[in-house]
Scaffold this active site. Structure first.
Site, PDB file in Angstrom:
ATOM      1  CG  ASN A   1     -22.136  21.408  -0.983  1.00 34.26           C
ATOM      2  OD1 ASN A   1     -22.670  20.697  -0.138  1.00 34.26           O
ATOM      3  ND2 ASN A   1     -21.247  20.955  -1.851  1.00 34.26           N
TER       4      ASN A   1
ATOM      5  CE  LYS B   1     -16.568  22.005   0.003  1.00 34.58           C
ATOM      6  NZ  LYS B   1     -16.663  20.720  -0.648  1.00 34.58           N
TER       7      LYS B   1
ATOM      8  NE  ARG C   1     -23.783  17.784  -3.304  1.00 29.77           N
ATOM      9  CZ  ARG C   1     -22.834  17.074  -2.721  1.00 29.77           C
ATOM     10  NH1 ARG C   1     -22.069  17.627  -1.802  1.00 29.77           N
ATOM     11  NH2 ARG C   1     -22.649  15.829  -3.039  1.00 29.77           N
TER      12      ARG C   1
ATOM     13  CG  HIS D   1     -20.614  12.001  -7.476  1.00 32.22           C
ATOM     14  ND1 HIS D   1     -19.785  10.903  -7.494  1.00 32.22           N
ATOM     15  CD2 HIS D   1     -20.199  12.779  -6.465  1.00 32.22           C
ATOM     16  CE1 HIS D   1     -18.901  11.007  -6.509  1.00 32.22           C
ATOM     17  NE2 HIS D   1     -19.132  12.140  -5.882  1.00 32.22           N
TER      18      HIS D   1
ATOM     19  N   GLY E   1     -14.464  11.094  -3.742  1.00 30.57           N
ATOM     20  CA  GLY E   1     -15.527  10.122  -3.999  1.00 30.57           C
ATOM     21  C   GLY E   1     -15.525   9.860  -5.498  1.00 30.57           C
TER      22      GLY E   1
ATOM     23  NE  ARG F   1     -17.869   7.524   0.681  1.00 29.80           N
ATOM     24  CZ  ARG F   1     -18.144   8.573  -0.103  1.00 29.80           C
ATOM     25  NH1 ARG F   1     -18.136   8.460  -1.408  1.00 29.80           N
ATOM     26  NH2 ARG F   1     -18.459   9.724   0.429  1.00 29.80           N
TER      27      ARG F   1
ATOM     28  NE  ARG G   1      -2.833  16.475  -5.893  1.00 33.61           N
ATOM     29  CZ  ARG G   1      -3.627  17.471  -5.520  1.00 33.61           C
ATOM     30  NH1 ARG G   1      -3.482  18.645  -6.064  1.00 33.61           N
ATOM     31  NH2 ARG G   1      -4.537  17.303  -4.596  1.00 33.61           N
TER      32      ARG G   1
ATOM     33  N   GLY H   1     -11.462  15.744  -9.775  1.00 35.17           N
ATOM     34  CA  GLY H   1     -10.038  15.938  -9.480  1.00 35.17           C
ATOM     35  C   GLY H   1      -9.093  14.953 -10.150  1.00 35.17           C
TER      36      GLY H   1
ATOM     37  CD  GLU I   1     -20.443  18.058  -8.140  1.00 34.17           C
ATOM     38  OE1 GLU I   1     -19.227  18.224  -7.894  1.00 34.17           O
ATOM     39  OE2 GLU I   1     -21.141  17.227  -7.551  1.00 34.17           O
TER      40      GLU I   1
END
Ligand code: ADP
Length: 408
Positions: free
Chosen positions: A10, A17, A94, A183, A215, A244, A287, A336, A390
């Site tokens: 990615n 990643k 990706r 996504h 996102g 965003r 959080r 998340g 993913e």
């Protein structure tokens, strides 16, 4: 020896990643991340899970993506998992934007690279970075199948009524303006996993997927096919996100330019990087927002408003997609926030018993990495939490494509 390993890459503008998976049992052999590529203080963190090894970290200049991938290859080689291993079956990349053209994972050749390049005007931030990763990997292993898995592919089944904006058709077509959605790899994986959680085949169920990470996007999935999603031409549309804005009146932009004197680039930064939760209350981490609300006092006020706006938008999309689907079998939370924030799940469906939606307080409070139901026993519509994966989905699609190519 059969090759059963897939390396998932990615590649972002300044990061890569990666995960190496063994597709015999979908296990992860190694995971890692290269950050701040092109800076003096680039960092590489590599964790060889297969060998139960401890993470290894290094900092120092990594000039570009080629150097980054070479550093990753060297780390993998130290664990006997090098890119030259005959057990490596393919590399799965990706790719954020596949336009209308790429409806499925695709083996990469020069034509595919050219087509991903042609899409740069609609994905100026993401596709160039993805391409750099692809080009570099092809130089390192020219003989190895490399597969592009597109974030947009799952959404290419949207009907025109959902995919088109109501703007002049010729102008829209000339500039390839339509709703592509993002996504998609996550929406595909999670909607399928939700069907399995219900003991059904994906073709038998209608699901609303709420992917709530930094996102965030929602999708309406009918019988395994996406029929609507909240992100559009770019990932800016739809839900309130970490930074965003999601949906706004497009005239906000004209107003900021004409009355506020802002440039297009400044407005772009405002709406993509300084809006959403961070713009509303100074924090983009759910959080921290919940902590401020729970502590009370003055600091809680703005956090509460940000939370309420976030939830209000989320509920609007649940209602909208309920109407789009007509019959809903499950509403599923992922990523998340969706996987971890019980108060978000509770507030998102509060008072929607009339639609068959509710969460059971005890079930909703459970913390677990497993797919699970949080709706009360016997509920008409299941409310579920399904952790997204993913990388596994990219590896699965990549491996399936490479294997099917062999049998042809
Ligand atoms: P992305 O892949 O979009 O960067 P993730 O899916 O990893 O994002 O989600 C990151 C977000 O998840 C964080 O910004 C934070 O708001 C939220 N998050 C993570 N853990 C928790 C938690 N325990 N409670 C509430 N929110 C959490």
């Amino acid at each position: 020896m059969t090759a059963t390993r897939v390396l998932v890459l990615n590649s972002g503008s300044s990061s890569v990643k990666y995960q190496l998976l063994d597709m015999r049992d979908s296990s992860r052999l190694a995971v890692g991340l290269v950050e701040r590529i092109g800076e003096e203080t680039s960092g590489l963190k590599h964790t060889p899970l297969a060998n139960g090894g401890a993470s290894r970290e290094q900092t120092g200049p990594i000039a570009d993506h080629e150097a980054a991938l070479k550093a990753v290859a060297a780390e993998l080689a130290r664990d006997g998992l090098g890119l030259d291993s005959p057990e490596l079956a393919a590399i799965g990349h990706r790719v954020v934007h596949g336009g209308r053209h790429f409806t499925e994972p695709t083996v990469i050749d020069d034509t595919v690279v050219a087509e991903i390049e042609r899409l740069i005007p609609v994905a100026p931030l993401h596709n160039p970075a993805n391409l750099t990763g692809i080009r570099t990997a092809r130089v390192l292993r020219p003989d190895l199948p490399q597969v592009a898995v597109f974030d947009t592919a799952f959404h290419t089944t949207m009907p025109e009524s959902a995919a088109r904006y109501a703007i002049d058709v010729r102008t829209a077509d000339e500039h390839r303006i339509r709703r592509y959605g993002f996504h998609g790899t996550s929406h595909a994986y999670v909607s399928r996993a939700t069907a399995h959680l219900l003991g059904k085949d994906p073709s038998e169920v209608n699901v609303i997927v709420l992917h709530l990470g930094n996102g965030a996007s929602a999708s309406a999935v009918r019988a395994g096919r996406c029929v609507d999603t909240s992100m559009g031409l770019t990932p800016l549309e739809g839900l309130v996100m970490g930074t965003r804005s999601g949906d706004t009146d497009p005239a906000v932009i004209f107003h900021l330019a004409r009355v506020g004197g802002m440039s297009i680039d400044e407005i772009d930064t405002l709406l993509n990087k300084k809006s959403g939760l961070i713009g509303l209350c100074g924090d983009n981490d759910m959080r921290e927002i919940r902590r401020r609300i729970d502590q009370g006092g003055e600091d809680a006020e703005q956090a509460r408003l940000a939370f309420d706006i976030y939830i209000h938008r989320l509920r609007k999309y649940i209602g909208a997609y309920y109407a789009v689907l007509g019959r809903v079998d499950a509403v599923v939370f992922t990523a998340g926030v969706g996987e971890n924030a019980a108060p978000v799940r509770e507030a998102a469906v509060a008072g929607l018993e009339g639609l068959g939606l509710a969460v059971d307080a005890d079930r909703n409070a459970v913390r677990s990495g497993e797919p699970r139901l949080v709706s009360p026993e016997g509920a008409r519509v299941a409310v579920a939490v399904v952790p997204t994966d993913e990388e596994l989905e990219i590896a699965t699609q990549t491996y399936a494509l490479v294997e099917s190519g062999k049998s042809e």
